[in-house]
Write a protein that holds these residues in place. Sequence first.
Motif, PDB file in Angstrom:
ATOM      1  N   ARG A  48       0.816  -1.217   0.000  1.00 45.18           N
ATOM      2  CA  ARG A  48       0.000   0.000   0.000  1.00 45.18           C
ATOM      3  C   ARG A  48       0.844   1.260   0.000  1.00 45.18           C
ATOM      4  NH1 ARG A  48      -4.813  -1.233   4.390  1.00 45.18           N
ATOM      5  NH2 ARG A  48      -5.674  -3.042   3.316  1.00 45.18           N
ATOM      6  N   ALA A  49       2.058   1.161   0.514  1.00 46.65           N
ATOM      7  CA  ALA A  49       2.940   2.321   0.589  1.00 46.65           C
ATOM      8  C   ALA A  49       3.576   2.654  -0.759  1.00 46.65           C
ATOM      9  CB  ALA A  49       4.035   2.073   1.621  1.00 46.65           C
ATOM     10  N   GLY A  50       3.361   1.824  -1.756  1.00 49.27           N
ATOM     11  CA  GLY A  50       3.946   2.047  -3.076  1.00 49.27           C
ATOM     12  C   GLY A  50       3.350   3.267  -3.769  1.00 49.27           C
ATOM     13  N   ALA A  51       3.994   3.681  -4.839  1.00 50.34           N
ATOM     14  CA  ALA A  51       3.516   4.816  -5.638  1.00 50.34           C
ATOM     15  C   ALA A  51       2.161   4.449  -6.258  1.00 50.34           C
ATOM     16  CB  ALA A  51       4.521   5.147  -6.723  1.00 50.34           C
ATOM     17  N   PRO A  52       1.182   5.354  -6.175  1.00 51.05           N
ATOM     18  CA  PRO A  52      -0.166   5.047  -6.672  1.00 51.05           C
ATOM     19  C   PRO A  52      -0.202   4.582  -8.127  1.00 51.05           C
ATOM     20  CG  PRO A  52      -0.221   7.026  -5.347  1.00 51.05           C
ATOM     21  CD  PRO A  52       1.226   6.655  -5.502  1.00 51.05           C
ATOM     22  N   LEU A  53       0.546   5.221  -9.009  1.00 49.19           N
ATOM     23  CA  LEU A  53       0.515   4.816 -10.414  1.00 49.19           C
ATOM     24  C   LEU A  53       1.119   3.433 -10.612  1.00 49.19           C
ATOM     25  CD1 LEU A  53       1.260   8.138 -12.310  1.00 49.19           C
ATOM     26  CD2 LEU A  53      -0.933   7.014 -11.913  1.00 49.19           C
ATOM     27  N   ASP A  54       2.126   3.094  -9.816  1.00 50.11           N
ATOM     28  CA  ASP A  54       2.704   1.749  -9.887  1.00 50.11           C
ATOM     29  C   ASP A  54       1.702   0.709  -9.403  1.00 50.11           C
ATOM     30  OD1 ASP A  54       5.047   2.829 -10.860  1.00 50.11           O
ATOM     31  OD2 ASP A  54       6.066   2.798  -8.906  1.00 50.11           O
ATOM     32  N   LEU A  55       0.973   1.042  -8.335  1.00 52.12           N
ATOM     33  CA  LEU A  55      -0.045   0.130  -7.813  1.00 52.12           C
ATOM     34  C   LEU A  55      -1.148  -0.112  -8.847  1.00 52.12           C
ATOM     35  CD1 LEU A  55      -0.422   1.369  -4.137  1.00 52.12           C
ATOM     36  CD2 LEU A  55       0.391  -0.854  -4.880  1.00 52.12           C
ATOM     37  N   ILE A  56      -1.573   0.951  -9.521  1.00 52.72           N
ATOM     38  CA  ILE A  56      -2.625   0.815 -10.530  1.00 52.72           C
ATOM     39  C   ILE A  56      -2.113  -0.002 -11.722  1.00 52.72           C
ATOM     40  CG2 ILE A  56      -4.023   2.098 -12.205  1.00 52.72           C
ATOM     41  CD1 ILE A  56      -4.286   4.294 -10.021  1.00 52.72           C
ATOM     42  N   ALA A  57      -0.857   0.180 -12.071  1.00 56.98           N
ATOM     43  CA  ALA A  57      -0.279  -0.598 -13.175  1.00 56.98           C
ATOM     44  C   ALA A  57      -0.242  -2.090 -12.828  1.00 56.98           C
ATOM     45  CB  ALA A  57       1.118  -0.088 -13.503  1.00 56.98           C
ATOM     46  N   GLN A  58       0.076  -2.405 -11.576  1.00 55.55           N
ATOM     47  CA  GLN A  58       0.146  -3.797 -11.137  1.00 55.55           C
ATOM     48  C   GLN A  58      -1.237  -4.391 -10.886  1.00 55.55           C
ATOM     49  OE1 GLN A  58       2.615  -3.761  -7.660  1.00 55.55           O
ATOM     50  NE2 GLN A  58       4.374  -2.933  -8.763  1.00 55.55           N
ATOM     51  N   HIS A  59      -2.154  -3.564 -10.390  1.00 54.84           N
ATOM     52  CA  HIS A  59      -3.509  -4.018 -10.030  1.00 54.84           C
ATOM     53  C   HIS A  59      -4.520  -3.031 -10.623  1.00 54.84           C
ATOM     54  CE1 HIS A  59      -1.612  -6.634  -7.025  1.00 54.84           C
ATOM     55  NE2 HIS A  59      -0.911  -5.582  -6.649  1.00 54.84           N
ATOM     56  N   PRO A  60      -4.929  -3.202 -11.879  1.00 56.91           N
ATOM     57  CA  PRO A  60      -5.837  -2.241 -12.523  1.00 56.91           C
ATOM     58  C   PRO A  60      -7.148  -2.015 -11.767  1.00 56.91           C
ATOM     59  CG  PRO A  60      -4.937  -3.750 -14.139  1.00 56.91           C
ATOM     60  CD  PRO A  60      -4.516  -4.255 -12.788  1.00 56.91           C
ATOM     61  N   ALA A  61      -7.592  -2.987 -10.993  1.00 54.89           N
ATOM     62  CA  ALA A  61      -8.846  -2.823 -10.246  1.00 54.89           C
ATOM     63  C   ALA A  61      -8.720  -1.774  -9.140  1.00 54.89           C
ATOM     64  CB  ALA A  61      -9.281  -4.150  -9.650  1.00 54.89           C
ATOM     65  N   LEU A  62      -7.510  -1.317  -8.855  1.00 54.12           N
ATOM     66  CA  LEU A  62      -7.322  -0.287  -7.832  1.00 54.12           C
ATOM     67  C   LEU A  62      -7.655   1.112  -8.338  1.00 54.12           C
ATOM     68  CD1 LEU A  62      -4.035  -1.355  -6.008  1.00 54.12           C
ATOM     69  CD2 LEU A  62      -6.365  -1.376  -5.121  1.00 54.12           C
ATOM     70  N   MET A  63      -7.834   1.267  -9.646  1.00 50.14           N
ATOM     71  CA  MET A  63      -8.195   2.581 -10.173  1.00 50.14           C
ATOM     72  C   MET A  63      -9.660   2.845  -9.890  1.00 50.14           C
ATOM     73  SD  MET A  63      -8.003   4.067 -14.063  1.00 50.14           S
ATOM     74  CE  MET A  63      -9.522   3.291 -14.609  1.00 50.14           C
ATOM     75  N   LYS A  64      -9.941   4.025  -9.340  1.00 46.38           N
ATOM     76  CA  LYS A  64     -11.339   4.384  -9.112  1.00 46.38           C
ATOM     77  C   LYS A  64     -12.028   4.444 -10.464  1.00 46.38           C
ATOM     78  CE  LYS A  64     -14.411   7.476  -6.867  1.00 46.38           C
ATOM     79  NZ  LYS A  64     -14.692   7.924  -5.562  1.00 46.38           N
ATOM     80  N   ARG A  65     -13.269   3.980 -10.500  1.00 50.08           N
ATOM     81  CA  ARG A  65     -13.968   3.860 -11.764  1.00 50.08           C
ATOM     82  C   ARG A  65     -15.317   4.561 -11.722  1.00 50.08           C
ATOM     83  NH1 ARG A  65     -12.306  -1.080  -9.879  1.00 50.08           N
ATOM     84  NH2 ARG A  65     -14.379  -1.688  -9.312  1.00 50.08           N
ATOM     85  N   PRO A  66     -15.770   4.937 -12.890  1.00 50.98           N
ATOM     86  CA  PRO A  66     -15.083   5.005 -14.167  1.00 50.98           C
ATOM     87  C   PRO A  66     -14.250   6.282 -14.283  1.00 50.98           C
ATOM     88  CG  PRO A  66     -17.357   5.698 -14.469  1.00 50.98           C
ATOM     89  CD  PRO A  66     -17.210   5.288 -13.014  1.00 50.98           C
TER      90      PRO A  66
END
Length: 104
Positions: A64-82
């Motif tokens: 969770r402490a990782g950079a937000p864009l890196d987290l979204i790249a690794q786990h696309p479901a973490l991006m708020k949608r839509p």
Amino acid sequence: MKIYGLKNCDTCRKALKALAGFELVDARADGVPQEVLNAAYAQFDAQLLNTRSTTWRGLSEAERAGAPLDLIAQHPALMKRPLIVKDDQMYLGWTKDTQAALGV
């Protein structure tokens, strides 16, 4: 005019149904272009990260402490949608404000 989200997300489906002429880009299957993510992060900052998802709850504190864009790249479901992109404007979420701004 694109909606970035997940094809099995109810909120994304509602937005797609209400917005004629928009194309759904599945973040998990197709990915979100890096330039779109960078622009969205510049506009929405930490709001771009969905911290209420089951994916987020499954991450360790170190992850969770990782950079937000890196987290979204690794786990696309973490991006708020839509994430809705219309011309040069971006909208995040399917709120009443977003719907009003898009004339729905």
